[in-house]
Motif scaffolding. Structure first.
Motif, PDB file in Angstrom:
ATOM      1  N   SER A  86       8.248  27.795 -79.951  1.00  0.00           N
ATOM      2  CA  SER A  86       8.927  29.007 -79.495  1.00  0.00           C
ATOM      3  C   SER A  86       9.290  29.928 -80.657  1.00  0.00           C
ATOM      4  O   SER A  86       9.368  31.143 -80.496  1.00  0.00           O
ATOM      5  N   GLN A  87       9.501  29.340 -81.844  1.00  0.00           N
ATOM      6  CA  GLN A  87       9.843  30.125 -83.033  1.00  0.00           C
ATOM      7  C   GLN A  87       8.627  30.442 -83.894  1.00  0.00           C
ATOM      8  O   GLN A  87       8.768  31.044 -84.956  1.00  0.00           O
ATOM      9  N   GLN A  88       7.453  29.991 -83.437  1.00  0.00           N
ATOM     10  CA  GLN A  88       6.199  30.182 -84.169  1.00  0.00           C
ATOM     11  C   GLN A  88       6.315  29.651 -85.600  1.00  0.00           C
ATOM     12  O   GLN A  88       5.939  30.312 -86.566  1.00  0.00           O
ATOM     13  N   ARG A  89       6.807  28.440 -85.697  1.00  0.00           N
ATOM     14  CA  ARG A  89       6.982  27.778 -86.988  1.00  0.00           C
ATOM     15  C   ARG A  89       6.028  26.590 -87.079  1.00  0.00           C
ATOM     16  O   ARG A  89       5.920  25.788 -86.148  1.00  0.00           O
ATOM     17  N   ALA A 107       9.443  18.692 -89.416  1.00  0.00           N
ATOM     18  CA  ALA A 107       8.192  18.939 -88.696  1.00  0.00           C
ATOM     19  C   ALA A 107       7.197  19.570 -89.653  1.00  0.00           C
ATOM     20  O   ALA A 107       7.558  20.456 -90.440  1.00  0.00           O
ATOM     21  N   GLN A 108       5.953  19.129 -89.585  1.00  0.00           N
ATOM     22  CA  GLN A 108       4.901  19.647 -90.458  1.00  0.00           C
ATOM     23  C   GLN A 108       3.574  19.539 -89.725  1.00  0.00           C
ATOM     24  O   GLN A 108       3.279  18.532 -89.083  1.00  0.00           O
ATOM     25  N   GLU A 109       2.784  20.577 -89.830  1.00  0.00           N
ATOM     26  CA  GLU A 109       1.466  20.544 -89.205  1.00  0.00           C
ATOM     27  C   GLU A 109       0.544  19.616 -89.997  1.00  0.00           C
ATOM     28  O   GLU A 109       0.469  19.690 -91.225  1.00  0.00           O
ATOM     29  N   LYS A 110      -0.126  18.716 -89.292  1.00  0.00           N
ATOM     30  CA  LYS A 110      -1.006  17.744 -89.915  1.00  0.00           C
ATOM     31  C   LYS A 110      -2.175  17.492 -88.981  1.00  0.00           C
ATOM     32  O   LYS A 110      -1.985  17.109 -87.832  1.00  0.00           O
TER      33      LYS A 110
END
Length: 301
Positions: A86-89, A107-110
Motif C-alpha cells: 500500500s505504501q509502494q515500499r 521486509a526486503q525484496e528477494k
C-alpha cells in the motif's frame, strides 16, 4: 465501511500456506466484535489499527475464532506485506505494536518476492512437560516413534509456549490423527498452547525440518503454518542439536508445515547464539495478497 484484505502466508504456492484476513478501519470495534468477526471468518484474523506511538508503523490485534492471541507471526507477515504494497515500499525496517509489546519487523525484496522477518524473544524452556506416555496416547502413536536423541519433549517459547515433540520420520508425522480431547487436556494441564511434532527426516526436500501444529482449542484442529512454533523449534534445535545448521554464532532452519493439510508452507527461522545462550530469534517468509474488498463490518456481526 472497512477494508478486508485476504492473505495467504508462508505458502509454497499462491493458494497454499496459512490464510489470514486483515481488517482495516476497525478502530471503533470492541474486543467482543473483533472476536465475532474472527469467528465468522473461521481462521485467525488480524486487525490493523492506528499506532499509539508515532514511531510505530501500526498496531495489530490478533483473534482466532475462540479468543484473542498475544502474537501471531503469519498475520504479522501478512500485515507487513500489505503495508509495504500500500505504501509502494520494497523494503522497510521498523516496529509494530502488539499485545506482547513492540516487535521489530523487516521486509526486503528477494527473488521478486517480499521477504518479511519478525523478531521474537530469547527462548524460555519449560520445566513442566507431559510424559512420553501421555504424548504418545494423545497422538495415538507408540513410544518407539519418538526420537529423543534430538532432544526431550519440552515446551519452548519465543513468544508463546509450544510443545516440541521429536519424531523419527516423516511418515509418522504425516499419518498423525490425534485424540484432540486428550491433547487439549494436556495443553491445559501443562500450560502449553499447542503440540508441535516434528522430524529431522522430512519427506520434502525443500525443508530442513518438517512439523505439524495442533493448537489448543482455538476453533480449528490444525494450523498450516505457525511462525510462533517454528521460531521456538529453531531455538530448541539450536540448544539441543547445536551441530545442526550453525555457523559463526548464528543458526538457521527452513521449516516445512501444512503438507498433511494440502497447504504446503515454508518458514525461515534463525537466531544468534553468544556464550552458549540464544540471545535473539526471528522468523519470516512471504505472503500473497489474494483479495481486497470494502465490507460493512456490521454485516459480519
Amino acid at each position: 465501511m472497512a477494508t478486508v484484505v485476504q492473505t495467504n502466508v508462508f505458502g509454497l504456492t499462491a493458494d497454499s500456506g496459512n490464510p489470514c484476513p486483515l481488517v482495516l478501519g476497525g478502530e471503533s470495534l470492541t474486543s467482543e466484535q473483533m472476536q465475532q468477526i474472527a469467528a465468522r471468518f473461521g481462521v485467525e484474523t488480524a486487525f490493523i489499527l492506528s499506532p499509539d506511538r508515532p514511531t510505530s508503523l501500526f498496531k495489530l490485534r490478533y483473534f482466532v475464532p475462540n479468543h484473542e492471541m498475544s502474537m501471531c507471526v503469519h498475520a504479522t507477515v501478512g500485515a507487513v506485506s500489505y503495508w509495504c504494497m500500500s505504501q509502494q515500499r520494497s523494503q522497510i525496517q521498523g516496529t509494530i505494536e502488539t499485545p506482547l509489546g513492540e516487535v521489530k519487523v523487516r521486509a526486503q525484496e528477494k527473488h521478486e518476492r517480499l521477504q518479511v522477518t519478525v523478531n521474537q524473544f530469547p527462548p524460555e524452556f519449560s520445566e513442566k512437560n507431559p510424559t512420553l506416555a501421555e504424548v504418545a496416547q494423545a497422538l495415538r502413536i507408540s513410544e518407539e516413534a519418538f526420537d529423543l536423541s534430538v532432544g526431550p519433549i519440552q515446551s519452548v517459547s519465543t513468544a508463546r509456549l509450544k510443545l516440541m515433540i521429536p519424531l523419527r520420520n516423516g511418515n509418522t508425522l504425516q499419518r498423525l490423527e490425534p485424540d484432540f480431547t486428550l491433547l487439549w487436556e494436556l495443553c491445559d494441564r501443562y500450560g502449553t498452547t499447542g503440540f508441535y511434532p516434528f522430524t529431522l527426516r522430512p519427506q520434502f526436500a525443500q525443508c530442513d525440518v518438517e512439523a505439524r501444529q495442533f493448537p489448543n482449542q482455538v476453533g480449528y484442529n490444525e494450523d498450516p503454518a505457525t511462525g510462533v512454533a517454528a521460531c521456538a523449534l529453531g531455538a530448541y534445535l539450536a540448544f539441543y542439536s547445536p551441530s545442526l545448521h550453525q555457523q559463526n554464532g548464528r543458526y538457521a532452519y527452513t521449516v516445512g508445515q501444512g503438507f498433511a493439510m494440502g497447504r504446503p508452507s515454508l518458514l525461515e527461522t534463525a537466531g544468534i547464539v553468544s556464550k552458549n545462550q540464544i540471545i535473539q530469534t526471528w522468523v519470516g517468509g512471504t505472503a500473497t495478497i489474494s483479495q481486497m474488498k470494502k465490507v460493512d463490518l456490521q454485516s459480519l456481526l
